[in-house]
Design an enzyme around this catalytic site. Structure first.
Site, PDB file in Angstrom:
ATOM      1  N   GLY A   1       0.892  -1.176  -0.035  1.00 14.94           N
ATOM      2  CA  GLY A   1      -0.101   0.071   0.027  1.00 14.94           C
ATOM      3  C   GLY A   1       0.868   1.267   0.053  1.00 14.94           C
ATOM      4  O   GLY A   1       1.990   1.154   0.346  1.00 14.94           O
ATOM      5  N   CYS A   2       0.334   2.408  -0.524  1.00 15.05           N
ATOM      6  CA  CYS A   2       1.140   3.527  -0.511  1.00 15.05           C
ATOM      7  C   CYS A   2       1.522   3.830   0.896  1.00 15.05           C
ATOM      8  O   CYS A   2       2.775   4.341   1.102  1.00 15.05           O
ATOM      9  CB  CYS A   2       0.177   4.664  -1.162  1.00 15.05           C
ATOM     10  SG  CYS A   2      -1.499   4.963  -0.564  1.00 15.05           S
ATOM     11  N   TYR A   3       0.607   4.065   1.946  1.00 14.19           N
ATOM     12  CA  TYR A   3       0.947   4.598   3.325  1.00 14.19           C
ATOM     13  C   TYR A   3       1.881   3.578   3.922  1.00 14.19           C
ATOM     14  O   TYR A   3       2.898   4.008   4.522  1.00 14.19           O
ATOM     15  CB  TYR A   3      -0.375   4.611   4.206  1.00 14.19           C
ATOM     16  CG  TYR A   3      -1.013   5.803   3.753  1.00 14.19           C
ATOM     17  CD1 TYR A   3      -0.770   6.933   3.823  1.00 14.19           C
ATOM     18  CD2 TYR A   3      -2.317   5.680   3.656  1.00 14.19           C
ATOM     19  CE1 TYR A   3      -1.472   8.337   3.869  1.00 14.19           C
ATOM     20  CE2 TYR A   3      -3.513   6.733   3.499  1.00 14.19           C
ATOM     21  CZ  TYR A   3      -2.862   8.136   3.633  1.00 14.19           C
ATOM     22  OH  TYR A   3      -3.384   9.037   3.456  1.00 14.19           O
TER      23      TYR A   3
ATOM     24  N   THR B   1       4.299   1.952   2.419  1.00 10.12           N
ATOM     25  CA  THR B   1       5.608   1.996   1.696  1.00 10.12           C
ATOM     26  C   THR B   1       6.430   3.206   2.365  1.00 10.12           C
ATOM     27  O   THR B   1       7.677   3.001   2.721  1.00 10.12           O
ATOM     28  CB  THR B   1       5.323   2.391   0.353  1.00 10.12           C
ATOM     29  OG1 THR B   1       4.844   1.297  -0.528  1.00 10.12           O
ATOM     30  CG2 THR B   1       6.826   2.431  -0.389  1.00 10.12           C
ATOM     31  N   GLY B   2       5.780   4.146   2.515  1.00  9.69           N
ATOM     32  CA  GLY B   2       6.326   5.469   3.191  1.00  9.69           C
ATOM     33  C   GLY B   2       6.673   5.173   4.686  1.00  9.69           C
ATOM     34  O   GLY B   2       7.755   5.522   5.143  1.00  9.69           O
TER      35      GLY B   2
END
Lengths: 344, 344, 344, 344
Positions: free
Chosen positions: B147-149, B151-152
């Site tokens: 997921g995008c979150y 990953t960060g």
């Protein structure tokens, strides 16, 4: 009542003029600007065209004292202190929007801002957060209007601190601010293209609004409260969202925490609680003096999340200054501040 | 190599097409969309005009299997799992951009997303964060693209967790995301006027990307790591800034923490460390597969602040998917991903 | 006075509530919404929290007629006409914000909008542009509140047309609008990511506000006036800038043209002329009922450029509707509309 | 091939570095900046971190001549001319991104920009719009790279002018530009808060890009073409949309006009026609060297509407400069410019 504004050509000055121009009890008699002296206010701010007939003048404290009953100073920190002192010597009451009289401790001020030449006034100044110091503001000759970030953070945290619900170490305030907080001076970092479609933190754990939060929250707590403060720059004009993370002493639930806020703020005209379990948006306070607030308990980690939203130019600056003036002058506290948020 | 894209009409689909169209080793042979079947891709995305000759078709797994060597699935969670299973039965390798195979635990998946009908594939799927699972991705038949979150957040926290520097309780991830993460479906909450000039938290401490972060960080730690995750919606198109607050075990300095990241990421082609003591901006990674990272120790509270910036559609989705494909296929890992960030 | 609002859950409805809630002479007694019936208004619009106690109800014309002295209808075109007719049958005065009664000619209406079932009311409706029809509005039972684009364009062009300064063919209105004009319905084209950081024309030479401009300007001219109207979508919430290009009959200078506007608008409370040779900005009217205007003569081509700026939700919709109500009811025309523009 | 960039710290300089860093045939050997001499390029532009190893130096023409085969000058107008002359004396080929060599007529230049000290080079400079002057660019020693607005307007109008379809008087170019066109210097008017959520015209009928348009279109027409040019500032980073209104000589239809553009541009690698009757958006060209174009005939008024969209920093500046370099050096014209638009 006659009002003077010293430093009327920045965003907070513009906002003071906008609010006071519609205030039924006051008249702006003098407004100063070094940069734009001689210009009509609506040459600088076309939005004020036809609204008020006001010409900016160079600062003469004597003139401002002569022509005003109460004075707002909206100068940069460092430049404000001596002007404020002179206005007070002239017998006038002052609401100072700079940082010059917010910190009680001269050394602390000088660590963050530079030399203070009027330290004797520090103890006299009242920190102008009406939700805490309403009684003191009423009698004050000098009100130090709070910073924009501290307003959002202190309103979020004071009720918990007062209720002794918070562990004093490790409170995090992750704040997100619109760009108007940076003022209206030529700059490269605040150019549209440097900000739009971007997102970043700045002054991480090193912003000078942190000691202001710590001073006020420590005073409420009776012990030193440490704040880890991280501001972020967001591509919007107005608004500060303060997401606060606190470790709870003992246990609490969302409902219990909510009840603390309800009790603390039930008579406050400008604090609005979001329905329990929901959170505020800056869009819903834009253009108003409201501070919206939401809270949630995270059982798993024993932390509370408290979020406040304000319009940084209003509750975070000029609106709060007028609220203070209303209290000082015995006007209804909401007078001139009834503007309903402008959404979208 | 022939590539198929299932679900090509959302933002991650568009981004896959954009990246793969310039990839020297692959050719997109089939792309599906239920909503826009029959349309040329550039009717849906005018930005792709003249770039690629591709017509969207209704999904037939058999056709996709027949015409592709490797398959990307960019369907909503829940819709993806059976399509993925069918593609795998057809003997193809799959990079799945949905959430369906990210969580190893079926019960956990079902608590957050709904029924899982292909649970036997959960253990087979490799979590496609190359900075952690590069070797496993190489041999995987099924890669669950993060997921995008997560990953960060994971890129921010994994080095500290691996170095056993973090207290397992009370990690805060305060993330700020652009709007493209919400996808390209008709909606009221993501209308321009509901988002622009605003700022708010959502799914506070209740977002389903939190268990994904916890799974991966706990695996690195060898003990359960709890994440308090609060996402915010920011009026930009692209970008996630993840501001992470962690309590340190023992003592550390900014320099020591920085050295941990340098050691951990020195060979990583897509991780860029900001100069020590400085922090990243999403504007500096927009349009690229980079993850920029900064770290600071706050002595006073014994906490570390770690901030990462990614483009949520690239390193947070389609770019990372292509990075995984490159690894799976033995291509140079950066192939097709050399695009330099577009600023301003 | 008791006011009813039919269709209160769109942006123009929200704006009506916001303006009327602070109007000293009226009280909103009923507000309807099919989508959100049963909800308190501040559940739909958190900005209105604490401002007004109002619950949305399903539409019953009888109830609205019973509980209101004057009625605002803010329904989509086509849906409004029969509701308006029923309210009028109930003896009430109506300000209709839809397009249903703006065009006098039934055929013209039907070419652009669809079947008209109450054509007999068309001749009775007064086009609610106070700067032209103030006297007629005063006595009207039904006021057709102008469209947002026509308001900006007609205020720009009417003085020139009345002064017979304009060649009737080839007037160009190149208008730029914020997104709130598109309303508050789920949509893909108005998603944040489809609009932000972009710029495009739409409905080029085919927008249904063109016939409305032509009807009113032709009526002023006494001959048919043709308008080439090209609207553009701009990533801002509020504001329409209308850049108008007209060919002059005979010769004129900027000063002469300026004098025409001064003469025509000198008593108008909501029209502000920019200093001669300068031009307006939507930012300077945002949140207000003002229309700012600038004009310049281009000697070389014999053309005049006239530019107006309005807030599309206020002077372009709900503010103008309240201005009409004030006129109809004999209130001061600016009552409730004194809000000073919010800038920045 | 070795490339030098003089003036690398503005937005066009940044964009040159970004494009050239990925160009397979060139190497940037020297880049100058007076403001930031001594800094690494990625200190000024964090987006370039890890992309290129380049340190900015103070300008020494001798050094640049020595270390470069071809030179880009990206200095402000007035500052560029003598530097260009010196580079040419050093025997190098130059692409000049300033306005200093765009106008052929010295008097005209001086009316708009100030004194010209190298007028003898004016006749030698080739106006670098490849779609018109490809053959001349090939052999040029000095290419004057077109302005951003003229690029959009000339590409829109040249085919009609060449086909003698246009009445020479009264052409209107209503252009809307993002803010990056204003450059990267400290400024008050381009602060985020002065631009965001706003919309205005500027330099109405008085912008110095108008004579550039007139020079080139008149040259195509063989008679003087007059342009009424009105630029607008829009709150986006990148993009120019040019909406052009022309009076047709004789009659034409949308189809006929469309066919003119198809014939004229069919071999152009960077011009994309929108499907007949549809119009471009800046969002669909952002980050690319494309110019998208749409056209419509308005029968009622005998006018054509032609709209072009470009990325002002790419096709409107640095991309076009690289396109010119490719032509001058015999590289494939699209080399280094294959970047697909980034949307959203």
């Amino acid at each position: 009542m006659k009002v003077g504004i010293i430093g009327a050509s920045g965003y907070t000055g513009q906002e003071l003029v906008r609010i006071l121009a519609n205030h039924p009890k006051v008249e702006i008699t003098v407004a100063t600007s070094e940069r734009f002296a001689g210009s009509a206010i609506d040459e600088i701010f076309p939005s004020l065209k036809g609204v008020i007939d006001l010409r900016l003048s160079k600062l003469s404290v004597q003139q401002v004292v002569r022509e005003s009953d109460i004075i707002f100073t909206a100068l940069p920190h460092g430049e404000s202190m001596e002007v404020v002192a002179a206005c007070m010597k002239g017998g006038k009451r002052v609401v100072d929007l700079s940082a010059d009289f917010r910190l009680k401790n001269k050394d602390l001020y000088e660590r963050w801002y530079g030399t203070h030449t009027c330290p004797d006034l520090l103890s006299e100044a009242i920190y102008g957060l009406p939700e805490i110091y309403r009684a003191e503001v009423k009698k004050a000759q000098l009100v130090a209007n709070p910073g924009c970030y501290p307003t959002g953070a202190i309103l979020a945290l004071a009720p918990l601190v007062e209720a002794a619900m918070v562990a004093p170490l490790g409170i995090v305030v992750d704040a997100k601010s619109g760009v108007s907080g940076a003022g209206r001076n030529p700059s490269m970092t605040n150019l549209f293209c440097e900000v739009a479609e971007g997102l970043k933190a700045y002054a991480v754990a090193q912003h000078r609004h942190a000691p202001e939060m710590e001073q006020e929250l420590s005073a409420r707590a009776g012990e030193h409260i440490h704040i880890l403060f991280v501001p972020h720059l967001i591509p919007i004009n107005r608004g500060i969202l303060s997401t606060c993370y606190v470790r709870v002493v003992g246990e609490t639930s969302t409902e219990q925490a909510y009840a603390v806020y309800q009790g603390r703020y039930e008579d406050e005209p400008f604090i609005r609680l979001c329905p329990s379990g929901t959170f505020p948006s800056t869009a819903a306070v834009r253009g108003s003096n409201y501070c919206d607030l939401g809270v949630l308990a995270d059982d798993r980690s024993g932390q509370l999340i408290v979020i406040t939203a304000i319009d940084n130019l209003i509750k975070g600056a000029s609106g709060q200054a007028v609220q203070n003036m209303n209290i000082m002058c015995g006007f209804p506290e909401t007078m001139g501040l009834e503007q309903i948020p402008l959404a979208p």
